[in-house]
Design a protein around this motif. Sequence first.
Motif, PDB file in Angstrom:
ATOM      1  N   SER A 105       7.585   9.628   2.435  1.00 46.50           N
ATOM      2  CA  SER A 105       6.391  10.191   1.790  1.00 46.50           C
ATOM      3  C   SER A 105       6.528  10.268   0.268  1.00 46.50           C
ATOM      4  CB  SER A 105       6.096  11.587   2.346  1.00 46.50           C
ATOM      5  OG  SER A 105       7.023  12.555   1.854  1.00 46.50           O
ATOM      6  N   LYS A 106       7.723  10.146  -0.231  1.00 45.50           N
ATOM      7  CA  LYS A 106       7.939  10.220  -1.684  1.00 45.50           C
ATOM      8  C   LYS A 106       7.535   8.933  -2.394  1.00 45.50           C
ATOM      9  CE  LYS A 106      11.750  13.533  -1.209  1.00 45.50           C
ATOM     10  NZ  LYS A 106      13.199  13.789  -1.458  1.00 45.50           N
ATOM     11  N   ARG A 107       7.339   7.866  -1.638  1.00 45.16           N
ATOM     12  CA  ARG A 107       6.943   6.578  -2.235  1.00 45.16           C
ATOM     13  C   ARG A 107       5.435   6.599  -2.442  1.00 45.16           C
ATOM     14  NH1 ARG A 107      10.089   1.938   1.087  1.00 45.16           N
ATOM     15  NH2 ARG A 107       9.565   0.767  -0.783  1.00 45.16           N
ATOM     16  N   ARG A 108       5.009   6.570  -3.713  1.00 45.95           N
ATOM     17  CA  ARG A 108       3.601   6.759  -4.054  1.00 45.95           C
ATOM     18  C   ARG A 108       3.053   5.605  -4.886  1.00 45.95           C
ATOM     19  NH1 ARG A 108       1.019  10.783  -1.052  1.00 45.95           N
ATOM     20  NH2 ARG A 108       2.784  11.842  -0.059  1.00 45.95           N
ATOM     21  N   TRP A 109       1.732   5.634  -5.077  1.00 43.40           N
ATOM     22  CA  TRP A 109       1.031   4.561  -5.771  1.00 43.40           C
ATOM     23  C   TRP A 109       1.530   4.348  -7.189  1.00 43.40           C
ATOM     24  CZ3 TRP A 109      -1.087   0.253  -5.202  1.00 43.40           C
ATOM     25  CH2 TRP A 109      -1.896  -0.039  -4.101  1.00 43.40           C
ATOM     26  N   GLY A 110       1.838   5.440  -7.883  1.00 45.39           N
ATOM     27  CA  GLY A 110       2.223   5.331  -9.284  1.00 45.39           C
ATOM     28  C   GLY A 110       3.340   4.330  -9.507  1.00 45.39           C
ATOM     29  N   GLY A 111       4.435   4.514  -8.791  1.00 46.97           N
ATOM     30  CA  GLY A 111       5.582   3.637  -8.955  1.00 46.97           C
ATOM     31  C   GLY A 111       5.296   2.216  -8.520  1.00 46.97           C
ATOM     32  N   ASP A 153       0.845  -1.202   0.000  1.00 39.99           N
ATOM     33  CA  ASP A 153       0.000   0.000   0.000  1.00 39.99           C
ATOM     34  C   ASP A 153       0.874   1.243   0.000  1.00 39.99           C
ATOM     35  OD1 ASP A 153      -2.643  -0.924  -0.062  1.00 39.99           O
ATOM     36  OD2 ASP A 153      -2.587  -1.433   2.065  1.00 39.99           O
ATOM     37  N   ARG A 154       0.418   2.266  -0.703  1.00 39.19           N
ATOM     38  CA  ARG A 154       1.077   3.566  -0.709  1.00 39.19           C
ATOM     39  C   ARG A 154       0.021   4.646  -0.483  1.00 39.19           C
ATOM     40  NH1 ARG A 154       5.611   1.662   0.664  1.00 39.19           N
ATOM     41  NH2 ARG A 154       6.748   0.470  -0.904  1.00 39.19           N
ATOM     42  N   PRO A 155       0.416   5.812   0.019  1.00 36.78           N
ATOM     43  CA  PRO A 155      -0.577   6.852   0.345  1.00 36.78           C
ATOM     44  C   PRO A 155      -1.179   7.493  -0.895  1.00 36.78           C
ATOM     45  CG  PRO A 155       1.656   7.671   0.676  1.00 36.78           C
ATOM     46  CD  PRO A 155       1.781   6.208   0.398  1.00 36.78           C
ATOM     47  N   ALA A 156      -2.437   7.913  -0.756  1.00 38.00           N
ATOM     48  CA  ALA A 156      -3.093   8.686  -1.803  1.00 38.00           C
ATOM     49  C   ALA A 156      -2.453  10.073  -1.868  1.00 38.00           C
ATOM     50  CB  ALA A 156      -4.581   8.813  -1.497  1.00 38.00           C
ATOM     51  N   ASP A 157      -2.612  10.749  -2.995  1.00 41.46           N
ATOM     52  CA  ASP A 157      -1.997  12.066  -3.191  1.00 41.46           C
ATOM     53  C   ASP A 157      -2.543  13.117  -2.226  1.00 41.46           C
ATOM     54  OD1 ASP A 157      -0.347  11.134  -5.163  1.00 41.46           O
ATOM     55  OD2 ASP A 157      -1.677  11.716  -6.806  1.00 41.46           O
ATOM     56  N   MET A 175      -0.039   8.300   7.339  1.00 44.57           N
ATOM     57  CA  MET A 175       0.832   9.153   8.154  1.00 44.57           C
ATOM     58  C   MET A 175       2.155   9.411   7.449  1.00 44.57           C
ATOM     59  SD  MET A 175       0.015   7.560  11.934  1.00 44.57           S
ATOM     60  CE  MET A 175      -1.587   7.814  12.710  1.00 44.57           C
ATOM     61  N   PHE A 176       2.723   8.372   6.877  1.00 45.22           N
ATOM     62  CA  PHE A 176       3.959   8.560   6.125  1.00 45.22           C
ATOM     63  C   PHE A 176       3.735   9.452   4.910  1.00 45.22           C
ATOM     64  CE2 PHE A 176       6.125   4.412   7.700  1.00 45.22           C
ATOM     65  CZ  PHE A 176       6.646   5.104   8.784  1.00 45.22           C
ATOM     66  N   GLY A 177       2.570   9.328   4.277  1.00 44.98           N
ATOM     67  CA  GLY A 177       2.259  10.198   3.142  1.00 44.98           C
ATOM     68  C   GLY A 177       2.306  11.658   3.526  1.00 44.98           C
ATOM     69  N   ALA A 178       1.910  11.953   4.778  1.00 46.68           N
ATOM     70  CA  ALA A 178       1.927  13.321   5.287  1.00 46.68           C
ATOM     71  C   ALA A 178       3.271  13.698   5.894  1.00 46.68           C
ATOM     72  CB  ALA A 178       0.823  13.500   6.331  1.00 46.68           C
ATOM     73  N   GLY A 179       4.250  12.784   5.796  1.00 40.26           N
ATOM     74  CA  GLY A 179       5.571  13.067   6.365  1.00 40.26           C
ATOM     75  C   GLY A 179       5.586  13.015   7.876  1.00 40.26           C
ATOM     76  N   LEU A 180       4.670  12.228   8.456  1.00 38.35           N
ATOM     77  CA  LEU A 180       4.537  12.159   9.914  1.00 38.35           C
ATOM     78  C   LEU A 180       5.188  10.885  10.450  1.00 38.35           C
ATOM     79  CD1 LEU A 180       3.234  13.291  12.545  1.00 38.35           C
ATOM     80  CD2 LEU A 180       1.191  11.946  11.964  1.00 38.35           C
ATOM     81  N   PRO A 181       6.176  10.998  11.356  1.00 38.31           N
ATOM     82  CA  PRO A 181       6.776   9.801  11.954  1.00 38.31           C
ATOM     83  C   PRO A 181       5.766   9.070  12.827  1.00 38.31           C
ATOM     84  CG  PRO A 181       7.590  11.778  13.047  1.00 38.31           C
ATOM     85  CD  PRO A 181       6.780  12.241  11.874  1.00 38.31           C
ATOM     86  N   VAL A 182       5.988   7.774  13.025  1.00 42.19           N
ATOM     87  CA  VAL A 182       4.989   6.912  13.656  1.00 42.19           C
ATOM     88  C   VAL A 182       5.580   6.119  14.808  1.00 42.19           C
ATOM     89  CG1 VAL A 182       3.479   4.919  13.276  1.00 42.19           C
ATOM     90  CG2 VAL A 182       3.665   6.691  11.520  1.00 42.19           C
ATOM     91  N   ALA A 183       4.789   6.003  15.876  1.00 40.25           N
ATOM     92  CA  ALA A 183       5.050   5.018  16.922  1.00 40.25           C
ATOM     93  C   ALA A 183       3.906   4.020  16.836  1.00 40.25           C
ATOM     94  CB  ALA A 183       5.085   5.680  18.303  1.00 40.25           C
ATOM     95  N   GLY A 184       4.224   2.738  16.665  1.00 44.36           N
ATOM     96  CA  GLY A 184       3.158   1.768  16.448  1.00 44.36           C
ATOM     97  C   GLY A 184       3.403   0.439  17.127  1.00 44.36           C
ATOM     98  N   TRP A 185       2.289  -0.260  17.386  1.00 44.44           N
ATOM     99  CA  TRP A 185       2.371  -1.619  17.916  1.00 44.44           C
ATOM    100  C   TRP A 185       3.108  -2.470  16.892  1.00 44.44           C
ATOM    101  CZ3 TRP A 185       1.269  -3.883  22.515  1.00 44.44           C
ATOM    102  CH2 TRP A 185       1.241  -5.271  22.544  1.00 44.44           C
ATOM    103  N   SER A 186       4.190  -3.101  17.296  1.00 50.24           N
ATOM    104  CA  SER A 186       5.077  -3.765  16.341  1.00 50.24           C
ATOM    105  C   SER A 186       5.200  -5.262  16.546  1.00 50.24           C
ATOM    106  CB  SER A 186       6.478  -3.147  16.433  1.00 50.24           C
ATOM    107  OG  SER A 186       7.012  -3.314  17.746  1.00 50.24           O
TER     108      SER A 186
END
Length: 319
Positions: free
Chosen positions: A299-305, A92-96, A238-249
Amino acid sequence: MLVQNPPSIPTLLVVSLVCFFRGTRLVVDWHNFGYSILALKLGPNHPMVQVSKLYEMTFAKAANANFTVTNAMAKVLKSDFVTKAPVLTLHDRPADLYQPLANSERIAFLQRYPLLAEHFNPIVDGKVRLVVSSTSWTADEDFGIFLDALCSYSASATSSHPQLPELAVVITGKGPQKQYYLDKIKELRSGDSLEMVNIYTDWLSFEDYALLLGSADLGVSLHTSSSGVDLPMKVVDMFGAGLPVAGWSNFAAWPELVTENVNGRGFSSAEGLADILRELFDPDSEQLSHLKKGARLESKRRWGGEWDNIAGKLFGLVS
Protein backbone atom coordinates in the motif's frame (compact mmCIF):
# COMPACT_ATOMS: atom_id res chain seq x y z
CA MET A 1 -1.30 15.26 -26.15
CA LEU A 2 -1.82 12.36 -23.74
CA VAL A 3 -4.72 10.01 -24.54
CA GLN A 4 -5.86 6.78 -22.90
CA ASN A 5 -6.64 3.66 -24.93
CA PRO A 6 -9.26 2.16 -24.95
CA PRO A 7 -11.61 3.58 -26.12
CA SER A 8 -9.91 3.14 -29.49
CA ILE A 9 -12.62 4.00 -32.04
CA PRO A 10 -12.73 6.81 -33.08
CA THR A 11 -10.32 8.23 -30.47
CA LEU A 12 -7.02 7.10 -31.98
CA LEU A 13 -8.01 8.35 -35.46
CA VAL A 14 -9.16 11.75 -34.16
CA VAL A 15 -6.13 12.45 -31.97
CA SER A 16 -3.74 11.26 -34.69
CA LEU A 17 -5.24 13.75 -37.17
CA VAL A 18 -5.29 16.59 -34.64
CA CYS A 19 -1.67 15.99 -33.66
CA PHE A 20 -0.60 15.74 -37.31
CA PHE A 21 -2.14 19.07 -38.31
CA ARG A 22 -1.11 20.88 -35.14
CA GLY A 23 2.40 19.47 -35.02
CA THR A 24 1.70 18.09 -31.55
CA ARG A 25 3.48 15.08 -30.08
CA LEU A 26 1.14 12.22 -29.21
CA VAL A 27 1.55 9.94 -26.18
CA VAL A 28 -0.82 6.96 -25.87
CA ASP A 29 -1.53 5.50 -22.44
CA TRP A 30 -2.39 1.84 -23.12
CA HIS A 31 -4.59 0.27 -20.43
CA ASN A 32 -5.76 -2.56 -22.69
CA PHE A 33 -6.51 -3.27 -26.34
CA GLY A 34 -9.91 -2.24 -27.67
CA TYR A 35 -10.11 -5.19 -30.06
CA SER A 36 -9.61 -7.73 -27.24
CA ILE A 37 -12.51 -6.22 -25.30
CA LEU A 38 -14.70 -6.33 -28.43
CA ALA A 39 -13.73 -9.99 -28.86
CA LEU A 40 -15.41 -10.82 -25.54
CA LYS A 41 -18.76 -10.02 -27.16
CA LEU A 42 -18.19 -11.03 -30.80
CA GLY A 43 -15.48 -13.69 -30.60
CA PRO A 44 -11.81 -13.37 -31.66
CA ASN A 45 -12.43 -14.34 -35.31
CA HIS A 46 -15.28 -11.91 -35.98
CA PRO A 47 -14.54 -9.54 -38.91
CA MET A 48 -15.20 -6.47 -36.76
CA VAL A 49 -12.64 -7.67 -34.23
CA GLN A 50 -10.06 -8.18 -36.96
CA VAL A 51 -10.76 -4.72 -38.40
CA SER A 52 -10.54 -3.21 -34.91
CA LYS A 53 -7.16 -4.86 -34.33
CA LEU A 54 -5.81 -3.61 -37.67
CA TYR A 55 -7.12 -0.11 -36.85
CA GLU A 56 -5.38 -0.13 -33.46
CA MET A 57 -2.12 -1.45 -34.86
CA THR A 58 -2.16 1.19 -37.62
CA PHE A 59 -2.77 4.21 -35.44
CA ALA A 60 -0.41 2.99 -32.72
CA LYS A 61 2.36 3.93 -35.12
CA ALA A 62 1.26 7.60 -34.95
CA ALA A 63 2.35 7.86 -31.31
CA ASN A 64 5.61 9.57 -30.39
CA ALA A 65 5.71 7.61 -27.12
CA ASN A 66 3.62 5.05 -25.26
CA PHE A 67 2.81 4.12 -21.68
CA THR A 68 1.61 0.60 -20.84
CA VAL A 69 0.25 -0.71 -17.55
CA THR A 70 2.40 -3.86 -17.67
CA ASN A 71 5.73 -5.06 -19.03
CA ALA A 72 3.82 -7.84 -20.80
CA MET A 73 1.73 -5.26 -22.66
CA ALA A 74 4.89 -3.35 -23.59
CA LYS A 75 6.29 -6.51 -25.20
CA VAL A 76 3.11 -6.98 -27.26
CA LEU A 77 3.18 -3.36 -28.38
CA LYS A 78 6.79 -3.67 -29.52
CA SER A 79 6.46 -7.08 -31.20
CA ASP A 80 2.90 -7.32 -32.60
CA PHE A 81 2.22 -3.60 -33.14
CA VAL A 82 5.78 -3.00 -34.35
CA THR A 83 5.90 0.51 -32.91
CA LYS A 84 9.30 2.23 -33.06
CA ALA A 85 8.34 4.91 -30.53
CA PRO A 86 9.47 4.52 -26.91
CA VAL A 87 7.29 2.17 -24.84
CA LEU A 88 7.45 2.80 -21.10
CA THR A 89 5.72 0.72 -18.43
CA LEU A 90 3.70 2.91 -16.06
CA HIS A 91 2.07 0.60 -13.51
CA ASP A 92 -1.23 1.66 -11.98
CA ARG A 93 -1.07 2.74 -8.35
CA PRO A 94 -3.93 3.41 -5.89
CA ALA A 95 -5.45 6.83 -5.37
CA ASP A 96 -4.88 8.43 -1.95
CA LEU A 97 -8.52 7.66 -1.11
CA TYR A 98 -7.53 4.02 -0.53
CA GLN A 99 -5.62 3.66 2.74
CA PRO A 100 -5.12 0.98 5.40
CA LEU A 101 -7.44 1.61 8.36
CA ALA A 102 -6.65 1.74 12.05
CA ASN A 103 -8.78 -0.68 14.07
CA SER A 104 -10.86 2.22 15.45
CA GLU A 105 -11.60 3.43 11.90
CA ARG A 106 -12.62 -0.08 10.86
CA ILE A 107 -14.99 -0.42 13.81
CA ALA A 108 -16.48 3.03 13.16
CA PHE A 109 -17.29 2.12 9.55
CA LEU A 110 -18.72 -1.32 10.36
CA GLN A 111 -20.90 0.24 13.08
CA ARG A 112 -22.61 2.53 10.59
CA TYR A 113 -22.72 0.13 7.62
CA PRO A 114 -26.29 -1.24 7.69
CA LEU A 115 -25.69 -4.12 5.27
CA LEU A 116 -23.52 -5.92 7.84
CA ALA A 117 -25.31 -4.83 11.02
CA GLU A 118 -26.23 -8.37 12.07
CA HIS A 119 -22.61 -9.47 11.66
CA PHE A 120 -20.95 -6.51 13.39
CA ASN A 121 -19.87 -8.20 16.63
CA PRO A 122 -18.80 -11.52 15.02
CA ILE A 123 -16.74 -9.65 12.37
CA VAL A 124 -15.01 -7.49 14.99
CA ASP A 125 -14.35 -10.60 17.11
CA GLY A 126 -13.00 -12.52 14.10
CA LYS A 127 -15.72 -15.17 14.28
CA VAL A 128 -17.08 -14.10 10.88
CA ARG A 129 -14.65 -13.19 8.12
CA LEU A 130 -15.44 -10.33 5.74
CA VAL A 131 -14.70 -10.92 2.05
CA VAL A 132 -15.14 -8.21 -0.60
CA SER A 133 -15.24 -8.34 -4.37
CA SER A 134 -16.18 -5.71 -6.94
CA THR A 135 -17.43 -6.29 -10.46
CA SER A 136 -19.11 -4.70 -13.44
CA TRP A 137 -21.09 -7.95 -13.83
CA THR A 138 -19.80 -8.53 -17.37
CA ALA A 139 -18.54 -11.49 -19.40
CA ASP A 140 -14.87 -10.97 -18.50
CA GLU A 141 -15.62 -11.90 -14.86
CA ASP A 142 -17.15 -15.33 -14.33
CA PHE A 143 -18.76 -15.05 -10.92
CA GLY A 144 -19.94 -18.62 -11.23
CA ILE A 145 -16.37 -19.55 -10.22
CA PHE A 146 -16.71 -17.52 -7.01
CA LEU A 147 -20.11 -19.02 -6.18
CA ASP A 148 -18.84 -22.57 -6.77
CA ALA A 149 -15.87 -21.86 -4.47
CA LEU A 150 -18.14 -20.47 -1.74
CA CYS A 151 -20.38 -23.55 -1.97
CA SER A 152 -17.34 -25.79 -1.62
CA TYR A 153 -16.12 -23.76 1.37
CA SER A 154 -19.54 -23.96 3.02
CA ALA A 155 -19.70 -27.73 2.50
CA SER A 156 -16.27 -28.09 4.13
CA ALA A 157 -17.21 -25.86 7.05
CA THR A 158 -20.27 -27.97 7.81
CA SER A 159 -18.50 -31.33 7.51
CA SER A 160 -14.77 -32.01 7.25
CA HIS A 161 -13.51 -28.59 8.49
CA PRO A 162 -15.86 -27.55 11.31
CA GLN A 163 -13.28 -25.05 12.62
CA LEU A 164 -13.78 -22.79 9.60
CA PRO A 165 -15.60 -19.50 10.33
CA GLU A 166 -18.73 -18.19 8.67
CA LEU A 167 -18.16 -15.75 5.79
CA ALA A 168 -19.87 -12.45 5.04
CA VAL A 169 -19.31 -11.65 1.36
CA VAL A 170 -20.05 -8.20 -0.09
CA ILE A 171 -20.04 -7.85 -3.88
CA THR A 172 -20.17 -4.29 -5.17
CA GLY A 173 -20.98 -2.96 -8.63
CA LYS A 174 -23.61 -2.70 -11.35
CA GLY A 175 -23.85 -4.43 -14.70
CA PRO A 176 -25.83 -6.53 -17.20
CA GLN A 177 -25.34 -9.95 -15.59
CA LYS A 178 -26.16 -8.89 -12.04
CA GLN A 179 -29.75 -10.22 -12.01
CA TYR A 180 -28.62 -13.56 -13.42
CA TYR A 181 -26.24 -14.04 -10.50
CA LEU A 182 -28.73 -12.75 -7.93
CA ASP A 183 -31.14 -15.44 -9.10
CA LYS A 184 -28.35 -18.02 -8.89
CA ILE A 185 -27.49 -16.95 -5.32
CA LYS A 186 -31.15 -17.21 -4.32
CA GLU A 187 -31.29 -20.71 -5.77
CA LEU A 188 -28.15 -21.79 -3.89
CA ARG A 189 -29.48 -20.38 -0.62
CA SER A 190 -32.75 -22.25 -0.95
CA GLY A 191 -30.81 -25.46 -1.49
CA ASP A 192 -28.68 -24.91 1.66
CA SER A 193 -25.51 -24.74 -0.45
CA LEU A 194 -24.44 -21.51 1.28
CA GLU A 195 -25.16 -22.44 4.88
CA MET A 196 -21.89 -20.92 6.14
CA VAL A 197 -21.79 -18.03 3.66
CA ASN A 198 -23.86 -14.83 3.58
CA ILE A 199 -23.70 -12.95 0.26
CA TYR A 200 -24.72 -9.31 -0.12
CA THR A 201 -24.60 -6.96 -3.10
CA ASP A 202 -24.24 -3.21 -2.84
CA TRP A 203 -23.44 0.03 -4.66
CA LEU A 204 -21.36 2.44 -2.58
CA SER A 205 -19.84 5.89 -2.84
CA PHE A 206 -16.12 5.97 -3.59
CA GLU A 207 -15.47 6.95 0.03
CA ASP A 208 -17.48 4.11 1.54
CA TYR A 209 -16.07 1.60 -0.95
CA ALA A 210 -12.56 2.54 0.19
CA LEU A 211 -13.62 2.09 3.82
CA LEU A 212 -15.21 -1.28 3.02
CA LEU A 213 -11.94 -2.49 1.47
CA GLY A 214 -10.01 -1.29 4.49
CA SER A 215 -12.43 -3.16 6.78
CA ALA A 216 -12.32 -6.51 4.96
CA ASP A 217 -10.17 -9.58 5.60
CA LEU A 218 -9.74 -10.60 1.96
CA GLY A 219 -10.43 -9.17 -1.49
CA VAL A 220 -11.38 -11.42 -4.42
CA SER A 221 -10.80 -10.57 -8.09
CA LEU A 222 -12.43 -12.54 -10.92
CA HIS A 223 -10.94 -10.33 -13.66
CA THR A 224 -9.69 -12.67 -16.39
CA SER A 225 -8.01 -10.08 -18.70
CA SER A 226 -9.35 -9.92 -22.27
CA SER A 227 -5.85 -9.41 -23.66
CA GLY A 228 -3.87 -11.37 -21.07
CA VAL A 229 -1.62 -8.35 -20.51
CA ASP A 230 -3.81 -5.84 -18.66
CA LEU A 231 -4.38 -5.79 -14.90
CA PRO A 232 -7.47 -5.28 -12.73
CA MET A 233 -7.56 -1.82 -11.15
CA LYS A 234 -9.70 -3.29 -8.35
CA VAL A 235 -6.65 -5.22 -7.09
CA VAL A 236 -4.60 -2.01 -7.10
CA ASP A 237 -7.32 -0.36 -4.97
CA MET A 238 -7.39 -3.34 -2.60
CA PHE A 239 -3.65 -3.10 -2.09
CA GLY A 240 -4.03 0.63 -1.49
CA ALA A 241 -6.31 -0.25 1.42
CA GLY A 242 -3.82 -2.84 2.69
CA LEU A 243 -6.16 -5.68 1.74
CA PRO A 244 -4.66 -9.03 0.62
CA VAL A 245 -6.09 -10.47 -2.59
CA ALA A 246 -7.11 -13.81 -4.04
CA GLY A 247 -7.44 -13.42 -7.80
CA TRP A 248 -7.79 -15.23 -11.09
CA SER A 249 -4.16 -15.61 -12.14
CA ASN A 250 -4.29 -17.53 -15.39
CA PHE A 251 -2.89 -14.71 -17.57
CA ALA A 252 0.59 -13.46 -18.35
CA ALA A 253 0.61 -10.15 -16.48
CA TRP A 254 -0.67 -11.39 -13.09
CA PRO A 255 2.80 -11.76 -11.46
CA GLU A 256 3.50 -8.07 -12.18
CA LEU A 257 0.80 -7.10 -9.69
CA VAL A 258 0.60 -9.87 -7.08
CA THR A 259 3.53 -11.59 -5.40
CA GLU A 260 2.39 -15.10 -4.56
CA ASN A 261 2.24 -15.89 -0.83
CA VAL A 262 3.46 -12.37 -0.01
CA ASN A 263 0.49 -10.06 -0.64
CA GLY A 264 -1.97 -12.39 -2.34
CA ARG A 265 -2.81 -15.75 -3.85
CA GLY A 266 -3.70 -16.75 -7.38
CA PHE A 267 -6.16 -19.38 -8.59
CA SER A 268 -7.29 -20.77 -11.94
CA SER A 269 -10.35 -22.79 -10.90
CA ALA A 270 -13.24 -22.70 -8.46
CA GLU A 271 -11.70 -25.44 -6.34
CA GLY A 272 -8.41 -23.56 -6.34
CA LEU A 273 -10.18 -20.55 -4.84
CA ALA A 274 -12.01 -22.77 -2.35
CA ASP A 275 -8.66 -24.21 -1.22
CA ILE A 276 -7.33 -20.68 -0.69
CA LEU A 277 -10.36 -19.70 1.38
CA ARG A 278 -10.02 -22.82 3.54
CA GLU A 279 -6.29 -22.26 4.05
CA LEU A 280 -6.48 -18.55 4.83
CA PHE A 281 -9.48 -18.71 7.14
CA ASP A 282 -8.39 -21.75 9.12
CA PRO A 283 -8.08 -20.39 12.70
CA ASP A 284 -4.83 -22.33 13.17
CA SER A 285 -3.22 -20.77 10.10
CA GLU A 286 -1.09 -17.62 10.08
CA GLN A 287 -1.17 -17.27 6.30
CA LEU A 288 -3.81 -14.53 6.23
CA SER A 289 -1.90 -12.47 8.79
CA HIS A 290 1.24 -12.85 6.68
CA LEU A 291 -0.57 -11.72 3.52
CA LYS A 292 -2.03 -8.71 5.34
CA LYS A 293 1.48 -7.58 6.25
CA GLY A 294 2.51 -7.90 2.62
CA ALA A 295 -0.54 -5.98 1.41
CA ARG A 296 0.11 -3.15 3.87
CA LEU A 297 3.67 -2.94 2.62
CA GLU A 298 2.37 -2.85 -0.96
CA SER A 299 0.00 0.00 0.00
CA LYS A 300 2.99 2.33 0.35
CA ARG A 301 3.55 2.29 -3.43
CA ARG A 302 1.69 5.36 -4.71
CA TRP A 303 1.13 7.38 -7.87
CA GLY A 304 3.62 10.09 -6.98
CA GLY A 305 6.69 7.90 -7.20
CA GLU A 306 5.47 5.94 -10.22
CA TRP A 307 4.42 9.00 -12.24
CA ASP A 308 7.49 11.10 -11.45
CA ASN A 309 9.86 8.24 -12.27
CA ILE A 310 8.32 7.40 -15.66
CA ALA A 311 5.97 10.07 -17.03
CA GLY A 312 7.59 12.97 -15.23
CA LYS A 313 10.94 12.23 -16.88
CA LEU A 314 9.39 11.72 -20.32
CA PHE A 315 7.59 15.08 -20.16
CA GLY A 316 10.65 16.85 -18.76
CA LEU A 317 8.92 17.68 -15.47
CA VAL A 318 11.47 15.76 -13.39
CA SER A 319 15.21 15.82 -13.95
